[in-house]
Design a protein around this motif. Structure first.
Motif, PDB file in Angstrom:
ATOM      1  N   ARG A  58       0.945  -1.045  -0.155  1.00 43.17           N
ATOM      2  CA  ARG A  58      -0.041  -0.162  -0.059  1.00 43.17           C
ATOM      3  C   ARG A  58       0.769   1.268   0.164  1.00 43.17           C
ATOM      4  NH1 ARG A  58      -1.031   2.403   5.109  1.00 43.17           N
ATOM      5  NH2 ARG A  58       0.208   1.265   6.866  1.00 43.17           N
ATOM      6  N   GLY A  62      -0.796   5.599   3.837  1.00 43.84           N
ATOM      7  CA  GLY A  62      -2.213   5.476   3.177  1.00 43.84           C
ATOM      8  C   GLY A  62      -3.497   4.790   3.966  1.00 43.84           C
ATOM      9  N   ASN A  65      -5.928  -1.358   1.840  1.00 42.66           N
ATOM     10  CA  ASN A  65      -5.145  -1.897   0.642  1.00 42.66           C
ATOM     11  C   ASN A  65      -6.110  -2.719  -0.290  1.00 42.66           C
ATOM     12  OD1 ASN A  65      -5.461  -3.876   3.185  1.00 42.66           O
ATOM     13  ND2 ASN A  65      -5.008  -5.263   1.641  1.00 42.66           N
ATOM     14  N   TYR A  66      -5.851  -2.455  -1.546  1.00 51.00           N
ATOM     15  CA  TYR A  66      -6.641  -3.260  -2.468  1.00 51.00           C
ATOM     16  C   TYR A  66      -6.116  -4.743  -2.287  1.00 51.00           C
ATOM     17  CZ  TYR A  66      -7.464   0.883  -4.908  1.00 51.00           C
ATOM     18  OH  TYR A  66      -8.175   2.165  -5.072  1.00 51.00           O
ATOM     19  N   ILE A 142     -11.132  -2.272  -0.638  1.00 50.28           N
ATOM     20  CA  ILE A 142      -9.975  -1.775  -0.265  1.00 50.28           C
ATOM     21  C   ILE A 142      -9.920  -2.101   1.072  1.00 50.28           C
ATOM     22  CG2 ILE A 142      -9.817  -0.068  -1.906  1.00 50.28           C
ATOM     23  CD1 ILE A 142     -11.016   2.004   0.013  1.00 50.28           C
ATOM     24  N   TYR A 298     -11.765   9.497  -0.722  1.00 54.20           N
ATOM     25  CA  TYR A 298     -10.937  10.880  -0.417  1.00 54.20           C
ATOM     26  C   TYR A 298     -11.021  11.131   1.025  1.00 54.20           C
ATOM     27  CZ  TYR A 298      -9.002  15.473  -0.667  1.00 54.20           C
ATOM     28  OH  TYR A 298      -8.321  16.686  -0.710  1.00 54.20           O
ATOM     29  N   TRP A 311      -5.468  12.031   1.498  1.00 60.51           N
ATOM     30  CA  TRP A 311      -5.437  10.528   0.758  1.00 60.51           C
ATOM     31  C   TRP A 311      -6.539  10.427  -0.170  1.00 60.51           C
ATOM     32  CZ3 TRP A 311      -9.533   6.727   1.936  1.00 60.51           C
ATOM     33  CH2 TRP A 311      -9.224   5.416   1.618  1.00 60.51           C
ATOM     34  N   SER A 313      -7.906   7.478  -3.211  1.00 60.32           N
ATOM     35  CA  SER A 313      -7.891   6.031  -3.638  1.00 60.32           C
ATOM     36  C   SER A 313      -8.824   5.823  -4.845  1.00 60.32           C
ATOM     37  CB  SER A 313      -8.118   5.129  -2.492  1.00 60.32           C
ATOM     38  OG  SER A 313      -8.117   3.769  -2.953  1.00 60.32           O
ATOM     39  N   TYR A 334      -5.306   2.643  -7.695  1.00 62.70           N
ATOM     40  CA  TYR A 334      -4.217   3.835  -7.501  1.00 62.70           C
ATOM     41  C   TYR A 334      -4.624   4.489  -6.108  1.00 62.70           C
ATOM     42  CZ  TYR A 334      -2.246   8.229  -7.845  1.00 62.70           C
ATOM     43  OH  TYR A 334      -1.568   9.490  -7.567  1.00 62.70           O
ATOM     44  N   GLU A 335      -3.445   4.907  -5.388  1.00 68.57           N
ATOM     45  CA  GLU A 335      -3.369   5.461  -4.085  1.00 68.57           C
ATOM     46  C   GLU A 335      -2.509   6.724  -4.135  1.00 68.57           C
ATOM     47  OE1 GLU A 335      -3.552   4.135   0.504  1.00 68.57           O
ATOM     48  OE2 GLU A 335      -2.697   2.905  -1.172  1.00 68.57           O
ATOM     49  N   SER A 336      -2.666   7.778  -3.586  1.00 68.20           N
ATOM     50  CA  SER A 336      -1.584   8.849  -3.256  1.00 68.20           C
ATOM     51  C   SER A 336      -2.279   9.490  -1.800  1.00 68.20           C
ATOM     52  CB  SER A 336      -1.704   9.779  -4.302  1.00 68.20           C
ATOM     53  OG  SER A 336      -3.045  10.681  -4.146  1.00 68.20           O
ATOM     54  N   SER A 347       2.764   7.336  -3.396  1.00 68.40           N
ATOM     55  CA  SER A 347       1.700   7.025  -4.036  1.00 68.40           C
ATOM     56  C   SER A 347       1.838   5.375  -4.526  1.00 68.40           C
ATOM     57  CB  SER A 347       1.795   7.577  -5.536  1.00 68.40           C
ATOM     58  OG  SER A 347       3.100   7.367  -6.173  1.00 68.40           O
TER      59      SER A 347
END
Length: 418
Positions: A58, A62, A65-66, A142, A298, A311, A313, A334-336, A347
């Protein structure tokens, strides 16, 4: 043999439970969940080069997790049973334990009792006491429970107020920072009809310390959160939209997930500020064979001490069923995570392909036996570090520029619930 085992199980448990000999176990219902397997990695720097995934992939800092091809082993199981009944009034009991790979880590997840149908005018109302999973809201893809107050508590739920069901709970968690005793008051209105196949849940949480005196003048001792969850179902699936606004000790709180469970109740430290977050998720069934899960999330955690983050995702998991037993899934995520103090942006890009043997068609069919391979690209520009360089969950984001890590993992697991 299987039928005989389930018939004898309630009798065996009744001998072990600390109840009087007069207690009878009626409507005995076993329940549980398990995910188990092995995941291998080509990253020689992970897990001391042992070649096995020891933590989920991850974005650093963040949330969640996917899940597909990216889960640690876990099991949980227990039962629910009626203990006593007179006329329509029923007393029941729920017991549930769980752990990861080590039996030394087995813990009690739920142990609670309730009294149902105490009043003729409120046949569905329930009074309960104990430790329980309490009315959790989750994004499965997630692995984020974004409204989760589960703990020891006392409450009344399913009170019919006409336009909605009312629920009140007094929960007894501990501070995530110093383990002091807390009070979490939880009030909800659910099942508010908004038309065909649509409903709304509204709620408020107020958190405060049992002992509020601190030597540190800037220690946060209380917090609050407002929540709204709108669910809409239709012929192709369903969608859930959730909005939450938190203050101070509950800014960014009340979540159970990687990166969130350990900062659920932020009292005893400087945590004044606010957060707001959105979750939009659901599933689409395009036809009998093709379906997809999706999630967009978000959160803006804005703290007075500049230690917050933003955050984001977004992901989707389309799945095609070849028949009633075989399916193929592709998860794209995708994650930032942007540091509030401009330390940088972390990210993650993740792609997982899985071949699945499952009990039926669709994204929710279980049990599921999976073979999978994952490609991920993780960029870490900042971490939460103390002055001495050690990681700490409430430390300020510090620019580290650890750099990008491209990784391939593969393995197998199964998932089941009952």
């Amino acid at each position: 043999m299987k039928k005989l085992t389930f018939k004898l199980l309630p009798l065996a448990i009744s001998c072990l439970l600390p109840f009087s000999s007069a207690a009878e176990l009626n409507n005995f219902t076993p329940m549980g969940y398990v995910k188990w397997g092995s995941i291998y990695s080509n990253n020689k720097d992970r897990n001391d080069g042992k070649g096995k995934l020891d933590d989920v992939i991850r974005a650093s800092g963040g949330i969640g997790n996917y899940r597909l091809g990216n889960e640690m082993n876990w099991w949980e199981g227990g039962f629910k049973t009626d203990l006593w009944q007179k006329d329509e009034t029923v007393f029941d009991f729920t017991w549930y334990i769980g752990s990861g790979e080590s039996w030394s880590d087995v813990g009690t997840l739920q142990t609670w009792a309730s009294a149902c149908n105490l009043f003729a005018t409120q046949p569905e109302a329930k009074v309960w006491i104990g430790k329980r999973f309490y009315r959790r809201h989750e994004v499965h893809m997630i692995d984020v429970k974004f409204w989760d107050v589960s703990d020891n508590g006392i409450g009344v739920e399913n009170v019919d107020v006409g336009f909605a069901k009312a629920h009140f709970a007094w929960m007894a968690p501990e501070s995530s920072a110093d383990e002091r005793a807390l009070h979490n008051l939880d009030l909800r209105l659910s099942d508010i009809s908004l038309g065909k196949d649509a409903d709304l849940t509204l709620g408020a949480n107020y958190l405060f310390n049992q002992n509020r005196r601190y030597e540190e003048q800037d220690a946060t001792t209380r917090g609050a959160m407002l929540s709204a969850v709108y669910r809409q179902a239709w012929s192709m699936g369903s969608n859930t939209l959730a909005f939450q606004y938190g203050r101070d000790a509950l800014a960014g709180g009340l979540m159970s997930a990687e990166g969130a469970s350990d900062v659920k109740y932020s009292t005893g430290i400087d945590h004044d500020g606010y957060s707001w977050r959105l979750f939009n998720f659901g599933e689409l069934n395009f036809n009998d064979d093709f379906a997809a899960m999706y999630s967009v999330a978000y959160q803006d955690l804005h703290l007075d001490n500049q230690r917050g983050m933003k955050w984001f995702s977004a992901g989707i998991r389309p799945q095609y069923s070849w028949n009633h037993l075989m399916a193929t899934a592709l998860e794209l995520g995708y994650e930032s995570v942007d540091a509030q103090n401009d330390a940088g942006t972390n990210s993650l890009y993740k792609v997982t392909l899985a071949q699945i043997l499952q009990a039926g068609k669709g994204v929710w069919a279980r049990p599921a036996l999976r073979l999978f391979v994952t490609w991920s690209d993780k960029d870490t520009q900042w971490e939460r570090l103390n002055a001495n360089g050690t990681r700490y969950k409430y430390a300020a984001p510090v620019k580290t520029d650890t750099g990008r890590v491209e990784e391939v993992t593969f393995g197998f697991n199964f998932e089941a619930w009952w």
